[in-house]
Write a protein that holds these residues in place. Structure first.
Motif, PDB file in Angstrom:
ATOM      1  N   ALA A  43       0.836  -1.202   0.000  1.00 38.40           N
ATOM      2  CA  ALA A  43       0.000   0.000   0.000  1.00 38.40           C
ATOM      3  C   ALA A  43       0.874   1.257   0.000  1.00 38.40           C
ATOM      4  O   ALA A  43       0.621   2.215  -0.732  1.00 38.40           O
ATOM      5  N   GLN A  44       1.927   1.217   0.808  1.00 40.25           N
ATOM      6  CA  GLN A  44       2.827   2.363   0.899  1.00 40.25           C
ATOM      7  C   GLN A  44       3.525   2.626  -0.442  1.00 40.25           C
ATOM      8  O   GLN A  44       3.578   3.771  -0.918  1.00 40.25           O
ATOM      9  N   ALA A  45       4.007   1.552  -1.068  1.00 41.26           N
ATOM     10  CA  ALA A  45       4.696   1.703  -2.355  1.00 41.26           C
ATOM     11  C   ALA A  45       3.743   2.233  -3.425  1.00 41.26           C
ATOM     12  O   ALA A  45       4.109   3.056  -4.254  1.00 41.26           O
ATOM     13  N   LEU A  46       2.496   1.755  -3.384  1.00 40.92           N
ATOM     14  CA  LEU A  46       1.501   2.202  -4.367  1.00 40.92           C
ATOM     15  C   LEU A  46       1.158   3.670  -4.177  1.00 40.92           C
ATOM     16  O   LEU A  46       0.872   4.388  -5.133  1.00 40.92           O
ATOM     17  N   THR A  47       1.154   4.104  -2.934  1.00 41.09           N
ATOM     18  CA  THR A  47       0.773   5.488  -2.644  1.00 41.09           C
ATOM     19  C   THR A  47       1.871   6.449  -3.065  1.00 41.09           C
ATOM     20  O   THR A  47       1.604   7.541  -3.569  1.00 41.09           O
TER      21      THR A  47
ATOM     22  N   GLU B  36      -4.380   7.706 -12.039  1.00 40.52           N
ATOM     23  CA  GLU B  36      -3.840   7.629 -10.682  1.00 40.52           C
ATOM     24  C   GLU B  36      -4.759   6.855  -9.721  1.00 40.52           C
ATOM     25  O   GLU B  36      -4.290   6.199  -8.799  1.00 40.52           O
ATOM     26  N   TYR B  37      -6.080   6.916  -9.956  1.00 33.56           N
ATOM     27  CA  TYR B  37      -6.998   6.308  -8.982  1.00 33.56           C
ATOM     28  C   TYR B  37      -6.877   4.781  -8.936  1.00 33.56           C
ATOM     29  O   TYR B  37      -7.265   4.159  -7.943  1.00 33.56           O
ATOM     30  N   LEU B  42      -6.342   0.671  -4.979  1.00 32.68           N
ATOM     31  CA  LEU B  42      -5.719  -0.565  -4.503  1.00 32.68           C
ATOM     32  C   LEU B  42      -5.007  -0.302  -3.172  1.00 32.68           C
ATOM     33  O   LEU B  42      -5.134  -1.088  -2.222  1.00 32.68           O
ATOM     34  N   ALA B  43      -4.287   0.804  -3.095  1.00 39.20           N
ATOM     35  CA  ALA B  43      -3.597   1.153  -1.847  1.00 39.20           C
ATOM     36  C   ALA B  43      -4.605   1.317  -0.710  1.00 39.20           C
ATOM     37  O   ALA B  43      -4.397   0.834   0.404  1.00 39.20           O
ATOM     38  N   LEU B  46      -5.963  -2.046   0.383  1.00 35.43           N
ATOM     39  CA  LEU B  46      -4.940  -2.797   1.119  1.00 35.43           C
ATOM     40  C   LEU B  46      -4.775  -2.264   2.533  1.00 35.43           C
ATOM     41  O   LEU B  46      -4.492  -3.014   3.464  1.00 35.43           O
ATOM     42  N   THR B  47      -4.937  -0.970   2.685  1.00 28.46           N
ATOM     43  CA  THR B  47      -4.753  -0.360   3.994  1.00 28.46           C
ATOM     44  C   THR B  47      -5.901  -0.693   4.926  1.00 28.46           C
ATOM     45  O   THR B  47      -5.714  -0.923   6.115  1.00 28.46           O
ATOM     46  N   SER B  48      -7.124  -0.742   4.364  1.00 27.21           N
ATOM     47  CA  SER B  48      -8.292  -0.797   5.250  1.00 27.21           C
ATOM     48  C   SER B  48      -8.891  -2.180   5.438  1.00 27.21           C
ATOM     49  O   SER B  48      -9.601  -2.413   6.414  1.00 27.21           O
ATOM     50  N   PHE B  49      -8.611  -3.137   4.518  1.00 31.21           N
ATOM     51  CA  PHE B  49      -9.392  -4.377   4.571  1.00 31.21           C
ATOM     52  C   PHE B  49      -9.210  -5.117   5.891  1.00 31.21           C
ATOM     53  O   PHE B  49     -10.152  -5.711   6.411  1.00 31.21           O
ATOM     54  N   ARG B  50      -8.011  -5.045   6.454  1.00 32.08           N
ATOM     55  CA  ARG B  50      -7.758  -5.805   7.666  1.00 32.08           C
ATOM     56  C   ARG B  50      -8.527  -5.238   8.869  1.00 32.08           C
ATOM     57  O   ARG B  50      -9.070  -5.984   9.685  1.00 32.08           O
TER      58      ARG B  50
END
Lengths: 211, 211
Positions: A43-47, B36-37, B42-43, B46-50
């Motif tokens: 996620a960090q790399a994508l951001t 960009e979106y 995806l970022a 990935l950050t929030s699903f958990r």
């Protein structure tokens, strides 16, 4: 069947090339079963990757954005800070430019270890069908580089397809009077068996035979 | 050859299952050439699903975490807020429990459309080799569900491999006295040709023949 947060992750992963719902689901469950940092680092790399990258103003290869210089520093006229690693490298021969369609092509050429000149990335090829003309490509800046002098040789290494050939033809006409222009060789690929090659490649290999 | 931010992205993508450096590079360039979106969503996922997921306290399937109820609300004894969609669904027969190894198995069974009971996800199978005993699985909560009453039938749908069979055998012994226990059928898969089946499956299909 699946909770919404996981569905959103699968939908976002499905946008990767060649990844369908099944593969995306596999990726999502894998990420869920891994330690948290695996998804976190992705996620960090994508951001951040987009903000930290820019195109080299000289050759249009990707370059890492450097932090702004400290105030008070006087930037010299030979300021290399915005350039990519290849343009910045004093051991690369800047008098020889290899012209390619994409950054991926640049990487493929670098992997050969055969080229110690510099590059010029067009970011596409001429295609009237797709509405791509010279203005959509980085053609003008190539001509400006050659016009500025100090360029001995231009190698046109666009793809060997119709659009790549048309692009090479177009650039040869524009640059040919100002520098030596060549085209990468076409022929039988290494390890290729004649029996299985297409007519076009084989005919070309015959015509371009070396003594 | 590639700037560091892109290298980091490729390294992070390479951690996905079955994805090597080449595929990861392809994914990274695709994301760079997309609006960009695409990378942004995806970022975000990935950050929030958990944080937005938890395991259902009854069957251990994945469930979306609901926002906390407003203060002052008195939660009733039949509070369903923490349960997964299947346990919450009044049309699912909670007297019949299908026991499976993983959430992926649950999804595969749901896709058949053949099961209208509920589930119990063990999150693994017994494996002395890998040091997985009953305490590492959700066995105790299955027994508690059966002991609490109201369960007529338990279907053991663990995998048909050595570990799945051992797990089924273990659970049958524990639950068999309190509810009707069955094991999913093994045999020739639909569309399977006898000629290409392994001996084990074929022998089992012969022994388990139906009249």
């Amino acid at each position: 069947m699946l909770p919404a947060p996981l569905k959103r992750l699968i939908a976002a992963l499905s946008r990767l090339p060649g990844v369908g719902e099944k593969t995306a689901t596999r990726y999502a469950f894998h990420l869920m079963n891994q330690p948290e940092y695996v998804a976190g680092e992705l996620a960090q790399a994508l951001t951040s990757f987009r903000e930290e990258l820019h195109f080299c103003p000289r050759c249009h290869h990707l370059a890492e954005l450097q932090p702004a210089p400290a105030t008070g520093t006087i930037s010299s006229s030979s300021d290399l800070s915005g350039l990519c690693d290849i343009c910045k490298n004093p051991r690369r021969d800047s008098r020889r430019i290899c012209v390619i369609e994409s950054v991926q092509d640049l990487i493929a050429l670098e992997k050969t270890g055969e080229w110690d000149g510099v590059y010029h990335v067009l970011h596409g090829s001429l295609s009237p069908m797709r509405g791509v003309g010279p203005d959509q490509l980085r053609c003008a800046s190539l001509i400006a580089r050659v016009d500025a002098g100090g360029v001995d040789e231009v190698i046109l290494a666009t793809n060997a397809d119709v659009e790549g050939e048309a692009t090479a033809l177009y650039l040869r006409r524009l640059v040919g009077t100002k520098a030596a222009v060549s085209r990468i060789a076409t022929g039988v690929p290494m390890g290729g068996e004649l029996e299985y090659l297409d007519r076009g490649t084989l005919g070309r290999a015959l015509r371009d035979r070396r003594s």
